[in-house]
Design a protein around this motif. Structure first.
Motif, short mmCIF file in Angstrom:
data_model
loop_
_atom_site.label_atom_id
_atom_site.label_comp_id
_atom_site.label_asym_id
_atom_site.label_seq_id
_atom_site.Cartn_x
_atom_site.Cartn_y
_atom_site.Cartn_z
N TRP A 1 0.80 -1.22 0.00
CA TRP A 1 0.00 0.00 0.00
C TRP A 1 0.84 1.27 0.00
CZ3 TRP A 1 -4.47 1.78 -1.26
CH2 TRP A 1 -4.92 3.00 -0.76
N GLN A 2 0.53 2.14 -0.96
CA GLN A 2 1.12 3.47 -1.04
C GLN A 2 -0.01 4.48 -0.96
OE1 GLN A 2 4.36 4.22 -1.15
NE2 GLN A 2 4.97 2.06 -1.18
N PRO A 3 -0.14 5.20 0.15
CA PRO A 3 -1.27 6.12 0.31
C PRO A 3 -1.23 7.23 -0.73
CG PRO A 3 0.33 6.44 2.06
CD PRO A 3 0.74 5.21 1.33
N PRO A 4 -2.37 7.60 -1.28
CA PRO A 4 -2.40 8.69 -2.26
C PRO A 4 -2.12 10.03 -1.60
CG PRO A 4 -4.62 8.03 -1.68
CD PRO A 4 -3.71 7.06 -1.00
N GLU A 5 -1.71 10.98 -2.41
CA GLU A 5 -1.42 12.32 -1.87
C GLU A 5 -2.67 12.93 -1.25
OE1 GLU A 5 0.35 14.85 -4.73
OE2 GLU A 5 2.08 13.53 -5.10
N ASN A 6 -3.80 12.71 -1.90
CA ASN A 6 -5.07 13.22 -1.38
C ASN A 6 -5.81 12.07 -0.70
OD1 ASN A 6 -7.54 14.33 -0.81
ND2 ASN A 6 -7.97 15.03 -2.90
N PRO A 7 -5.98 12.09 0.62
CA PRO A 7 -6.67 10.99 1.32
C PRO A 7 -8.06 10.71 0.77
CG PRO A 7 -5.59 12.46 2.89
CD PRO A 7 -5.48 13.12 1.55
N ALA A 8 -8.69 11.71 0.15
CA ALA A 8 -10.02 11.50 -0.42
C ALA A 8 -10.00 10.51 -1.58
CB ALA A 8 -10.60 12.83 -0.89
N ASP A 9 -8.81 10.26 -2.13
CA ASP A 9 -8.68 9.32 -3.25
C ASP A 9 -8.46 7.88 -2.80
OD1 ASP A 9 -8.95 11.45 -5.01
OD2 ASP A 9 -6.77 11.79 -5.15
N THR A 10 -8.43 7.66 -1.49
CA THR A 10 -8.09 6.32 -0.97
C THR A 10 -9.02 5.25 -1.53
OG1 THR A 10 -7.18 7.24 1.07
CG2 THR A 10 -7.83 4.92 1.11
N ALA A 11 -10.31 5.50 -1.48
CA ALA A 11 -11.27 4.48 -1.96
C ALA A 11 -11.05 4.16 -3.43
CB ALA A 11 -12.70 4.95 -1.72
N ALA A 12 -10.79 5.18 -4.23
CA ALA A 12 -10.58 4.97 -5.67
C ALA A 12 -9.32 4.15 -5.91
CB ALA A 12 -10.50 6.30 -6.40
N VAL A 13 -8.27 4.40 -5.14
CA VAL A 13 -7.03 3.65 -5.30
C VAL A 13 -7.23 2.20 -4.89
CG1 VAL A 13 -4.64 3.46 -4.51
CG2 VAL A 13 -5.62 5.71 -4.98
N VAL A 14 -7.94 1.98 -3.79
CA VAL A 14 -8.23 0.61 -3.36
C VAL A 14 -9.04 -0.12 -4.41
CG1 VAL A 14 -9.46 -0.79 -1.65
CG2 VAL A 14 -8.08 1.15 -0.90
N ASP A 15 -10.04 0.56 -4.96
CA ASP A 15 -10.90 -0.07 -5.97
C ASP A 15 -10.08 -0.47 -7.20
OD1 ASP A 15 -13.74 -0.68 -6.82
OD2 ASP A 15 -13.10 0.62 -8.46
N ALA A 16 -9.17 0.40 -7.62
CA ALA A 16 -8.33 0.08 -8.78
C ALA A 16 -7.43 -1.12 -8.50
CB ALA A 16 -7.49 1.31 -9.16
N PHE A 17 -6.90 -1.18 -7.29
CA PHE A 17 -6.05 -2.31 -6.91
C PHE A 17 -6.83 -3.62 -6.96
CE2 PHE A 17 -4.34 -5.34 -3.92
CZ PHE A 17 -2.97 -5.25 -4.09
N LEU A 18 -8.04 -3.59 -6.41
CA LEU A 18 -8.86 -4.80 -6.38
C LEU A 18 -9.32 -5.20 -7.78
CD1 LEU A 18 -11.04 -4.29 -3.18
CD2 LEU A 18 -8.83 -5.42 -3.43
N ARG A 19 -9.58 -4.22 -8.63
CA ARG A 19 -9.97 -4.54 -10.00
C ARG A 19 -8.84 -5.25 -10.71
NH1 ARG A 19 -10.50 0.18 -11.75
NH2 ARG A 19 -12.62 0.54 -11.02
N ASP A 20 -7.61 -4.78 -10.51
CA ASP A 20 -6.44 -5.44 -11.11
C ASP A 20 -6.25 -6.84 -10.55
OD1 ASP A 20 -5.93 -3.21 -12.64
OD2 ASP A 20 -4.38 -2.41 -11.31
N ALA A 21 -6.67 -7.05 -9.31
CA ALA A 21 -6.55 -8.37 -8.67
C ALA A 21 -7.73 -9.28 -9.03
CB ALA A 21 -6.46 -8.22 -7.16
N GLN A 22 -8.60 -8.83 -9.94
CA GLN A 22 -9.74 -9.60 -10.43
C GLN A 22 -10.83 -9.82 -9.38
OE1 GLN A 22 -8.82 -13.07 -12.79
NE2 GLN A 22 -6.89 -12.21 -13.48
N ALA A 23 -10.90 -8.92 -8.41
CA ALA A 23 -12.04 -8.97 -7.50
C ALA A 23 -13.30 -8.61 -8.28
CB ALA A 23 -11.84 -8.00 -6.34
#
Length: 420
Positions: free
Chosen positions: A376-398
């Motif tokens: 995990w690398q936190p985004p510069e803007n904490p408000a983007d956390t959910a979007a970053v997590v979602d992108a990670f999970l999409r790449d992991a085929q969730a």
């Protein structure tokens, strides 16, 4: 959301023993003409197909199907021998595969049978996995017998699932057992589907089934010989080389003879020989297992493998190369912030799991959870956390249903743990 029906531990549901198929045990289809007639019979029915396969795990090297059982409404059950017809299995079984391509398959623990069925040209156009459905419904016990007893009030007798299905001829009682496995699958499919619908989980199940139907395992980069049971006791590079060489020798024999490797030589014997490093027949046969008559005949094979290990210029590294995070037990020392994230994420996922009555590993696989927390690398803007997590999970085929449920939970946990 409707809570799943709870089992009363003090009152087992009354179940009727199911001892024989309702139309009797069908004749085993072996020849090409018999297999073609089985396909025609299935084609005369309607609706989904209950499908099962029997392998010879623990007896044979291959994971091939040695019996295929299929049932369809209006057609009854067919039992097909996919190995004794004397021809190419894909060609010979093509009439059955063609009929099976016309409607949904119902399997229990589909991930176990789909690979061996694909080997003989059979692939489902749609899939329903009753075991996976049971997990999503919150069942503690999802084996076929337990689910059938709970939902259909029918008792499947313990049988021959672990038998050597490569044996020919197949005993009548084995064929009876095999036919019963598909006898109940269609009724079970409709019963568990009704329950999932009550729990508003049908869409989740549909996504899971389609993912499973299309799933192709990526080749592992791990050296297979490192899976030898007891290898954690071996740390010396030369001894590890001995394990490797003996494993490779055993695997070649097992593959050539189509016998399970453990029946050629147990893992424990490989570890003992690699540690003791005998260099004569007398020293080798003094070790456990190797003193038997069968192993005495193969003594030179194992001595040659040990000799190769002594002279190798590339002994293996005791520390296995890893493609992912280290074991979680080491995180607090190597990367304490990741350990903190993992504790927070697991706690939130467990809460969600209990609330939804879905196992946490079905919400998100433990491997994906570990990789997320480690990398995990936190985004510069904490408000983007959910979007970053979602992108990670999409790449992991969730799947979408998983991401919809877990992304808010994970984003909050990562933020709380100081990761965002």
């Amino acid at each position: 959301m409707t809570e799943p029906h709870e089992e009363d531990p003090e009152q087992e549901p009354e179940a009727i023993p199911l001892l024989a198929p309702r139309e009797g045990v069908p004749k085993l289809a072996v020849s090409r003409s018999e297999i073609t007639r089985a396909a025609e019979l299935l084609d005369s029915g309607s609706g989904p197909f209950a499908v099962d396969a029997e392998r010879a795990s623990g007896f044979r090297y291959s994971n091939r199907a040695y019996l295929v059982q299929i049932r369809r409404a209006g057609a009854g059950t067919v039992l097909i021998d996919p190995v004794s017809h004397g021809g190419d299995p894909v060609t010979t079984l093509a009439p059955v595969a063609e009929v099976l391509s016309t409607d949904e398959w119902v399997l229990h623990a589909a991930d176990q049978d789909l690979p061996c069925l694909a080997e003989i040209g059979m692939k489902p156009p749609a899939l329903y996995d009753t075991e996976l459905a049971g997990r999503l419904a919150g069942f503690d016990k999802v084996n076929l017998a337990a689910m059938v007893q709970r939902l259909l009030k029918v008792q499947l007798m313990k049988g021959h699932g672990a038998a050597d299905w490569s044996k020919r001829p197949l005993p009548p009682e084995w064929l009876n057992y095999a036919a019963l496995d598909v006898e109940v699958l269609l009724d079970l499919r409709y019963a568990i589907a009704e329950l999932l619908d009550e729990q508003h989980k049908s869409d989740w199940a549909a996504e899971e089934f389609e993912h499973l139907r299309k799933y192709e395992a990526s080749p592992t980069r791990r050296d297979r010989w490192r899976r030898t049971s007891g290898i954690h006791k071996v740390r010396d590079p030369r001894a590890l080389a001995a394990v490797r060489e003996m494993w490779i020798a055993r695997d070649r024999i097992a593959q050539r003879r189509d016998i399970a490797p453990g029946r050629i030589l147990p893992d424990s014997a490989i570890i003992n020989a690699a540690t003791a490093d005998p260099d004569t027949v007398e020293k080798l046969t003094a070790l456990p297992i190797f003193g038997g008559s069968r192993q005495r005949r193969s003594a030179q094979v194992w001595l040659d493998a040990l000799a190769r290990a002594r002279t190798t210029e590339e002994p293996p590294d005791p520390h296995e190369p890893s493609n992912g995070p280290p074991p979680a037990s080491r995180w607090s020392r190597r990367k304490p912030e990741a350990a903190e994230r993992l504790v927070a994420v697991r706690a939130r996922l467990n809460e969600l799991s209990q609330r939804l009555s879905v196992p946490s590993e079905n919400l998100l696989t433990p491997e994906v959870v570990r990789r997320l927390c480690w990398d995990w690398q936190p985004p510069e803007n904490p408000a983007d956390t959910a979007a970053v997590v979602d992108a990670f999970l999409r790449d992991a085929q969730a799947r979408p249903w998983q991401r919809q449920l877990v992304v808010p939970v994970l984003a909050e946990a990562l933020t709380t743990a100081g990761g965002a």
